[in-house]
Design a protein around this motif. Structure first.
Motif, short mmCIF file in Angstrom:
data_model
loop_
_atom_site.label_atom_id
_atom_site.label_comp_id
_atom_site.label_asym_id
_atom_site.label_seq_id
_atom_site.Cartn_x
_atom_site.Cartn_y
_atom_site.Cartn_z
N HIS A 1 0.83 -1.21 0.00
CA HIS A 1 0.00 0.00 0.00
C HIS A 1 0.87 1.26 0.00
O HIS A 1 0.56 2.24 -0.70
N THR A 2 1.95 1.23 0.77
CA THR A 2 2.87 2.37 0.82
C THR A 2 3.45 2.68 -0.54
O THR A 2 3.63 3.84 -0.92
N GLN B 1 -0.04 3.18 -3.35
CA GLN B 1 -0.89 4.36 -3.12
C GLN B 1 -2.20 4.32 -3.92
O GLN B 1 -2.62 5.30 -4.53
#
Length: 521
Positions: free
Chosen positions: A40-41, A44
């Motif tokens: 997820h980092t 995005q």
């Protein structure tokens, strides 16, 4: 950083659930969530198709956790269950039910090649099929799935370990292993990430902290460790204000033959550049002028012969002796080396032809002082211990050799390993630029120089291998891989020392957490 074995990982999981009063399902949730956070980092919310392939064991359960969180956060996810057995783990089944509660697009069951989905090269594959518990070759149709992954050229992320890769032996069939672009490994890297035969199965890897019990991680004793900056920093011996050269030892380097005096120049320069107080070089007469003119800091003793060493005699009392560099194997040289070993009690660092002579006359090994250091390149190592079936067999044979003669062995390579008794110390520094003539001579000089200063032999070897690689890592930023030469490694040794005390840049991952597969020496 400790490298846990498979059994130790299982033990750590068990103790963590007991001491933290959580279930194995909770621990799986924690692990899968960490992987989702990593993705997820970086993504995005990008709507790239993500294909999550899950086995039916706990690794598959991790994959289901990842897929569920990706779905909840709106990613374009497709989940598959690789139906390779009728047995399902308890935690897999729990997470299978959970993912059905967040999507109507339930996981697709794969049972044969005809079930394989369409995957584009720009897609992402998450490999959660098999974990560290796999102890058999994969079925043919599953092997075809792994080959299909490779053929798609899609970015492939493996969870904990590339599926099909065993933690304790080399695969017989490379098509039966997933070739991962990146592997996110829990708590500890796996030994297979550092071996020439198996490192190719993951281009890069990173460690994720899943909160294993702190006391367990502190107390557990592992047979392998990954050595980074903060592992060698406590070894460093600072110098006092009133230090003088007499406090840092007098090292002796013995070797050389006609046409190979340059190796002695490199080794002796590395001795002083690593911090020794004095260095004397014992060489044949032909090397006197080249060495004195190119390296005035060294003292020189010459043999009576002009082109080779025939009689090793000296009137100094060295703290350590590095021997074998450029030595040659003239019959008189071999006899001189044998006589020297019978009379010597000083710790040795043995390289090159010193090792070759020992390999042909193994009875001489019992004359080598305990805890001396041998630094063979791969062919020299093979002459010393015999051929090996695979990298695990090589390590076992080196351990046996080390225990038999009580010697420290450096296995040179992309992740050079220092072996003493049953313990392996895997170096984290270095790069392909070290694939150049003379880099081994420099390493011998560095280790010799550290022992001269009072470093215990094992610490000197671990620290020396680290400094050698770190110096090359700094130098390569100026010279590049192809133009790096052994002299540059000596030139940048000071920078490697200085780097020990530099704070890491915030934007970079801490050393030991992530590494790129490269061939170095």
């Amino acid at each position: 950083m400790k490298i846990l074995s498979k059994d130790q990982i299982y033990e750590g999981d068990k103790l963590t659930t007991e001491r933290q009063n959580i279930s194995s399902t909770d621990l799986m949730e924690r692990a899968g969530t960490q992987i989702f956070n990593w993705l997820h980092t970086r993504m995005q919310g990008a709507q790239v198709p993500i294909h999550v392939f899950c086995g039916i064991g706990n690794n598959g359960g991790d994959g289901l956790v990842v897929a569920r969180h990706l779905i909840i956060h709106g990613y374009h996810v497709k989940t598959y269950v690789v139906n390779c057995s009728d047995k399902r783990s308890k935690d897999f089944l729990i997470n299978y039910d959970r993912i059905k509660n967040v999507t109507k697009d339930w996981p697709t069951l794969l049972k044969c090649k005809e079930d394989f989905p369409s995957i584009a090269s720009q897609d992402i594959i998450v490999d959660a099929i098999f974990g560290i518990g796999l102890n058999r070759p994969v079925d043919n149709w599953v092997k075809s799935l792994f080959m299909y992954f490779r053929n798609t050229k899609a970015y492939t992320l493996s969870i904990d370990i590339p599926s099909g890769l065993n933690t304790e032996r080399s695969p017989k069939d490379e098509d039966g292993v997933v070739w991962a672009s990146y592997t996110l490994s829990f708590a500890s890297p796996k030994l297979v990430f550092f071996l020439p035969e198996t490192a190719k199965y993951t281009t890069q890897w990173e460690i994720l902290d899943i909160g294993l019990d702190t006391k367990f991680m502190t107390d557990v004793s592992t047979q392998a460790e990954l050595v980074g900056k903060y592992d060698v920093l406590p070894m460093y011996k600072p110098r006092g204000t009133f230090s003088h050269k007499g406090l840092f030892g007098h090292a002796l380097i013995i070797g050389g033959s006609y046409g190979k005096i340059g190796a002695l120049i490199l080794a002796s320069k590395a001795v002083l550049s690593s911090g020794a107080g004095l260095v004397t070089v014992f060489i044949p007469k032909c090397g006197y002028v080249p060495l004195q003119s190119s390296f005035p800091e060294a003292m020189v003793i010459t043999d009576i012969e002009n082109e080779f060493i025939s009689n090793i005699t000296f009137n100094i009392t060295p703290a350590v002796i590095g021997v074998g560099i450029g030595l040659g194997v003239h019959p008189k040289t071999i006899r001189a080396f044998e006589t020297f070993l019978k009379q010597n009690q000083t710790p040795l660092v043995i390289d090159a032809d010193g090792i070759n002579i020992l390999s042909k006359n193994k009875s001489l090994l019992k004359l080598v002082p305990s805890a001396s250091v041998l630094t063979p390149h791969p062919k020299e190592l093979e002459r010393l211990i015999g051929s090996w079936e695979d990298d695990f067999d090589k390590i076992d044979k080196v351990k046996t050799f080390s225990k038999t003669y009580n010697l420290i062995i450096v296995i040179k390579g992309a992740n050079s390993m220092t072996v003493f008794q049953d313990k392996i110390y895997i170096n984290s520094t270095g790069n392909p630029g070290l694939s150049t003539a003379g880099s081994g001579d420099v390493l011998t000089g560095i280790i010799t120089g550290l022992i001269s200063q009072g470093y215990e032999s094992l610490s000197a070897t671990i620290f020396g291998v680290y400094l050698h690689g770190k110096s090359a890592d700094i130098a390569v930023q100026k010279y590049g891989y192809e133009s790096l030469i052994a002299s540059h490694v000596i030139e940048y040794l000071g920078n490697a020392y200085i780097d020990l005390f530099k704070e890491p840049e915030v934007s970079k991952m801490s050393e030991g957490e992530s590494t790129k597969k490269e061939s170095k020496k």
